[in-house]
Each structure stands twice: as structure tokens, then as C-alpha cells.
Design a protein around this motif. Sequence first.
Motif, mmCIF file in Angstrom:
data_model
loop_
_atom_site.group_PDB
_atom_site.id
_atom_site.type_symbol
_atom_site.label_atom_id
_atom_site.label_comp_id
_atom_site.label_asym_id
_atom_site.label_seq_id
_atom_site.Cartn_x
_atom_site.Cartn_y
_atom_site.Cartn_z
ATOM 1 N N GLN A 127 4.220 6.165 -1.872
ATOM 2 C CA GLN A 127 4.875 5.765 -3.115
ATOM 3 C C GLN A 127 3.867 5.411 -4.201
ATOM 4 O O GLN A 127 4.126 5.646 -5.387
ATOM 5 C CB GLN A 127 5.834 4.608 -2.836
ATOM 6 N N THR A 134 2.625 9.096 -5.315
ATOM 7 C CA THR A 134 3.592 10.051 -5.872
ATOM 8 C C THR A 134 4.586 9.430 -6.837
ATOM 9 O O THR A 134 4.991 10.084 -7.803
ATOM 10 C CB THR A 134 4.377 10.738 -4.741
ATOM 11 N N LYS A 135 5.013 8.195 -6.581
ATOM 12 C CA LYS A 135 6.047 7.583 -7.406
ATOM 13 C C LYS A 135 5.435 6.827 -8.591
ATOM 14 O O LYS A 135 5.737 7.124 -9.750
ATOM 15 C CB LYS A 135 6.926 6.650 -6.569
ATOM 16 N N LYS A 136 4.593 5.856 -8.312
ATOM 17 C CA LYS A 136 3.943 5.118 -9.397
ATOM 18 C C LYS A 136 2.799 5.911 -10.014
ATOM 19 O O LYS A 136 2.594 5.910 -11.224
ATOM 20 C CB LYS A 136 3.423 3.774 -8.882
ATOM 21 N N LYS A 193 2.416 9.262 -9.912
ATOM 22 C CA LYS A 193 2.873 10.558 -10.446
ATOM 23 C C LYS A 193 1.779 11.635 -10.354
ATOM 24 O O LYS A 193 1.553 12.414 -11.291
ATOM 25 C CB LYS A 193 3.353 10.399 -11.892
ATOM 26 N N GLN A 198 0.346 -0.314 -13.380
ATOM 27 C CA GLN A 198 1.600 -0.243 -12.637
ATOM 28 C C GLN A 198 1.458 -1.125 -11.394
ATOM 29 O O GLN A 198 0.361 -1.266 -10.854
ATOM 30 C CB GLN A 198 1.890 1.194 -12.192
ATOM 31 N N LEU A 249 3.291 -1.700 -7.530
ATOM 32 C CA LEU A 249 4.219 -1.097 -6.577
ATOM 33 C C LEU A 249 4.880 -2.157 -5.711
ATOM 34 O O LEU A 249 4.212 -3.018 -5.148
ATOM 35 C CB LEU A 249 3.467 -0.116 -5.664
ATOM 36 N N THR A 278 6.972 -1.620 -2.482
ATOM 37 C CA THR A 278 7.353 -0.550 -1.567
ATOM 38 C C THR A 278 8.827 -0.653 -1.201
ATOM 39 O O THR A 278 9.318 -1.733 -0.872
ATOM 40 C CB THR A 278 6.496 -0.606 -0.299
ATOM 41 N N GLN A 279 9.522 0.479 -1.244
ATOM 42 C CA GLN A 279 10.950 0.523 -0.958
ATOM 43 C C GLN A 279 11.230 1.444 0.229
ATOM 44 O O GLN A 279 10.597 2.493 0.358
ATOM 45 C CB GLN A 279 11.722 1.035 -2.179
ATOM 46 N N VAL A 298 12.758 4.087 1.224
ATOM 47 C CA VAL A 298 13.463 5.304 0.808
ATOM 48 C C VAL A 298 13.355 6.327 1.940
ATOM 49 O O VAL A 298 12.252 6.730 2.331
ATOM 50 C CB VAL A 298 12.865 5.874 -0.483
ATOM 51 N N ASP A 341 11.215 9.459 1.524
ATOM 52 C CA ASP A 341 9.778 9.167 1.478
ATOM 53 C C ASP A 341 9.225 8.941 2.887
ATOM 54 O O ASP A 341 8.124 9.403 3.216
ATOM 55 C CB ASP A 341 9.515 7.933 0.615
#
Length: 310
Positions: free
Chosen positions: A134, A137-139, A141, A251, A253, A255-256, A258, A261
Motif C-alpha cells: 500500500q 502502490t496506493k500512497k 502511486k 503522505q 499510510l 494500512t488497511q 483490503v 491487496d
Amino acid sequence: MQRIQYHQYGGPEVMRLEEFEPARPGAGEVLVRVRAAAANPMDWGIRGGAMKMVTGRRFPRGLGYDFAGVVEAIGRDVTRLRVGDEVLGGASIKASGAFGEMVVAEEKGVVKKPSNLSYEEAAALPTVGLTAFQAVTKKGKLRPGQTVFVHGCLGGVGRAAAQIALARGASVGGSCRATAAQDARDLGIDPIVEFDFDPTPLSGLFDLVIDTADTLKGKDAQRLLKPGGRVVGIHPTPARFARAALPGPFQVLVTQPVTKDIEEVARAAGEGTLRVPIARTVPLTEAIAALTELERDGTPKGGKLVITTA
């Protein structure tokens, strides 16, 4: 059934290996017979009361979050998993209890284990793998062809982040102890610097900086960035949230769990592009001593402490 649990928040001395009655899985939950579980620093942070506003004051509380095992029972509304599935995942922060023979977890935090991974290898993945995935890829990008600097590139999350970024077509630099530089080179990391490095020679080289060691000064992280780059921290604190709320590259993070993921992390491990090293494996009966040593002395180094129940 046995598990490691505690009857009050505190240090290592509050841990006990005791009999317990596993709960029946509720809606959206699965009961897993644990084959292996892995330790993370958050385990003793939560046991010490760092998240008591979330975890509450009902005792005894089980210890541990990351596990791999076999689904024993499912609750209503469970759709992806079946009894007998080999799985890996994490218990919720409030429920915990992975350091035992059985654990109840939400289905969304559990995925099927790749058949070519051992239970020990699978148990080492969830927290570090998901956090790294995450962050990148998420934070972060991240896009193919970009450049990443991982501060603390041989820690659990740092090593996973470097491997995930490399597998996605990025170039990766990082910081680590000088004595471990060859290990970083073997992963494909270049350039490599020590933790207390001067950022000047690396100014403007990176699209993404991931601070896993929590020791990189903000101004130094910014100096590493190309225009439009991002700095991702993985240790959420009020100060970092405040900084992330301002315009700029920072940013933070959280963590979630998901499901997609976690499946990506498991797939990468199954394909061999993500490996989390294991430094020591102990049976459940010896786990309290090993956990105490890890917490107090930071040993073993170089990989995960994994607890087995079989």
C-alpha cells in the motif's frame, strides 16, 4: 486449545500460555486452525496499551495478528473461503489472538495461501507485505520506470517495499547498515547509502521516498525528490497527519485490510518476487521466551520470528 494471552496491559511479563475457548465465527468471519504465526513490533505495542482506545479493557486478550493455517469453520455471509482452505492473513486489531492454536479473523483480511509457500513463509507476509504494497502502490502511486528510495531498505517493510517496487519496473535505491550493503545489492538496490547519509549527492533523483525507519528528516526527504515526487511515511502519528494535510509531498499510510491487496501480496510471494526472510522459528511452548528476547534485545535480526503450533 492454547494461546498466548494477557490479563492486563504491560510488558513481556504479562504474557501467559493458557487454555482458552475459541469463539465461533460471526458474520463475515472465519475460524482458522493456526499452523504458523509471525511477530511484529505492533504486537508488543498493543499489548503495552498503545491502542487501548481501540482494543478496550476486556481481558484476557490474545496476542498476535499475522498467521497462516487452515479454515476450520465459517460464519454466515462468508463467500470466498471454505472449510479446509489453506490461508494466510491477519486478525483484526481489536480481536488479535494469532499466537495460539485457533484464531477468529474477518474474511476480508484472509486469503488463500499459494500452494508453493510453507505455512511459515506465508505467516511472515501479511503485515509487512500489505504495508509495503500500500505504501508503494496506493500512497506512492508508483509507475513503471520511476525511481524509489527506501529508507531502511532491509527492514521487514523496507525489504518488501523494495522488492515490490523492483517487480513493478522501478529502479530502487536505499539506506541500510554498511555491514548489510551486500544483502541490499543482492536484492537489486542501487545506490546504497548508510542510515545517516548526506542527501546532497542524491538530490532530485527519486520520484518516491518511503521512510520505513522513521528517522529521515523531512527536509532531507524532500531534497531527494524530483519535482512532483512523494514522501510516504508508514508510522502514523498526529504530527505526520498534520504535515500530510498541508500542500506538499508528504503522505502518511494507515494500512488497511483490503482483500485484493492481500491477494496481490500473496501472489507476489507465490511467484517468488516477494520474499520475507525468517530468522528464527519456535514452537508455541517456547514462544514467550522468544518474544521477550525479540522485544528487549531486538534478536533475532535479519528476519521474522515465526511461531509454529504443529
